[in-house]
Enzyme design. Structure first.
Site, PDB file in Angstrom:
ATOM      1  N   ARG A  47       0.861  -1.189   0.000  1.00 34.54           N
ATOM      2  CA  ARG A  47       0.000   0.000   0.000  1.00 34.54           C
ATOM      3  C   ARG A  47       0.893   1.234   0.000  1.00 34.54           C
ATOM      4  NH1 ARG A  47      -2.332   0.549   5.318  1.00 34.54           N
ATOM      5  NH2 ARG A  47      -1.058   2.413   5.527  1.00 34.54           N
TER       6      ARG A  47
ATOM      7  N   HIS B  87      -3.952   4.227   4.526  1.00 29.95           N
ATOM      8  CA  HIS B  87      -5.058   3.271   4.559  1.00 29.95           C
ATOM      9  C   HIS B  87      -6.323   3.936   4.022  1.00 29.95           C
ATOM     10  CE1 HIS B  87      -7.653   0.054   5.923  1.00 29.95           C
ATOM     11  NE2 HIS B  87      -8.375   0.932   6.592  1.00 29.95           N
TER      12      HIS B  87
ATOM     13  N   TYR C  70       3.703   5.223  11.560  1.00 30.74           N
ATOM     14  CA  TYR C  70       3.990   3.824  11.889  1.00 30.74           C
ATOM     15  C   TYR C  70       4.877   3.102  10.874  1.00 30.74           C
ATOM     16  CZ  TYR C  70      -0.073   3.249   8.755  1.00 30.74           C
ATOM     17  OH  TYR C  70      -0.940   3.324   7.686  1.00 30.74           O
TER      18      TYR C  70
END
Length: 401
Positions: free
Chosen positions: A294, A298, A307
């Site tokens: 990805r 998100h 993160y």
């Protein structure tokens, strides 16, 4: 115990690691598998655009000539351009939210183009590329994220189910649908039907997914479970989801699993064709783990810089699904700069039309929220509708005095 055993246990290799805390060697092996896919990765086109022969899967792409590959390239470019435009429009307040697919174009276009018109697809909420291959107008997707529609397309006509927001719930829906195909005798030969269901690596930790595995396995449902492992379940990495490569989970339910390079559109096409063929002949279900990444957040409410490291993103940019097809076409003289420029111009026009539609989309009437809730009229819903409209009329009447 070999360090690879923690991430790649195969039948006959001995028991997997049972320690709650893996050794440093096992952690290193796990990280290597996460970044490279491991030895089990099925790949037909390398990141450098070189064709890799496959004794098992080449026959599933024998019909893919230069023109077909150019069309797959075009599909991915248009889908990415529309995705980037929608992402920008959300930032400008035109959409309530957007779910980016950046980096996952090959997994979606390759698997979507493998489907026959009679097959059914069950998406989650990121499958804009699959929707495109099923003939769904990208403008029909916008209504969901602008909060004006449940889903704007005819899902029976397109054989593409409405988006599912609840994580993993579409797997149960797909399992039930595929069981129906089996019960109605729509499998067993070349004219058979199959179903494909899309979900992410994070969804494999949901109970609905595993229940779907059980039901599909017990009833030999013609269902392809297509897991897009983009390495991050929002902010949790795959190694926090499973001690095994995800495709190996299929073994516990008694059906085949395979890991494919999710950034390789040719491999995704071939492997999905194989899996669908298995299902149409009554040999389903099958689990495909499309090993991808990805490249964006998100959703537009997420901040991935909190993160994950930027060097991880830079490493995956070198595996870009569009660039490897471009490199193959250019290196082998199958396409020139004029072709690439024309595709980019078409993509820009595609995005401009999507933008114009979004900015000029009419506001839906207030009673729209009550439409398409049930297949047949409901007295209770009608009463609620009348009460709500009367409530709104009260404001209009008050404004006249």
């Amino acid at each position: 115990m070999p360090s690879e055993q923690w991430t790649h246990p195969e039948p006959g290799d001995g028991p997997a690691a049972v320690a709650a805390q893996p050794s440093p060697e096992q952690v290193i092996a796990g990280l290597r598998a996460t970044s490279e896919g491991g030895a089990e990765l099925t790949q037909l086109l390398t990141p450098e655009g070189q064709r890799v022969p496959s004794e098992r899967f080449d026959r599933y792409v024998e019909d893919v000539d230069d023109e077909t590959l150019k069309n797959l390239y075009r599909d991915m470019v248009l889908v990415r351009r529309a995705d980037r435009e929608a992402n920008a429009m959300q930032r400008q307040g035109q959409l309530g939210i957007w779910v980016p697919l950046l980096g996952q174009e090959a997994a979606q276009v390759g698997s979507g183009r493998a489907l026959q018109p009679r097959d059914m697809a069950f998406p989650s909420y990121r499958e804009h590329g699959v929707a495109y291959t099923r003939g769904v107008d990208m403008r029909e997707l916008i209504g969901i994220f602008r909060c004006t529609d449940h889903s704007g397309w005819d899902y029976q006509a397109h054989r593409f189910h409405p988006y599912t927001i609840v994580i993993g719930n579409q797997v149960l829906n797909a399992a039930g649908y595929a069981m129906g195909q089996k019960f109605e005798g729509k499998v067993g030969d070349e004219g058979g039907e199959a179903t494909i269901c899309y979900f992410g690596d994070g969804a494999t930790s949901q109970g609905d997914v595993h229940e779907g595995f059980v039901w599909a396995a017990v009833y030999d449902a013609p269902l392809v479970f297509f897991c897009q492992n983009n390495q991050w379940a929002i902010s949790e990495p795959t190694e926090r989801q499973s001690r095994l490569p995800l495709y190996q989970r299929a073994r516990g339910y008694g059906f085949p699993g395979i890991r494919v390079d999710g950034n390789d559109v040719l491999a995704c096409l071939a492997v999905t064709r194989w899996a669908l063929e298995e299902c149409r002949h009554g040999n389903g279900p099958v689990l495909i783990e499309a090993f991808t990444y990805r490249m964006d957040a998100h959703t537009t409410t997420d901040d991935p810089t909190r993160y994950r490291l930027s060097d991880e993103l830079e490493e995956w940019k070198l595996k870009d699904p569009i660039e490897r097809v471009r490199a193959f076409l250019a290196r082998n003289g199958h396409a020139d700069q004029a072709f690439f420029d024309s595709v980019q111009a078409e993509a820009d026009q595609f995005a401009a039309e999507l933008r114009d539609y979004t900015f000029n989309m009419p506001e839906p009437p207030p009673d729209r929220v009550f439409s398409q809730v049930y297949a047949e009229p409901s007295p209770v819903l009608e009463a609620q509708r009348e009460e709500y409209l009367s409530y709104l009329d009260g404001f209009a009447a008050a404004g006249e005095h």
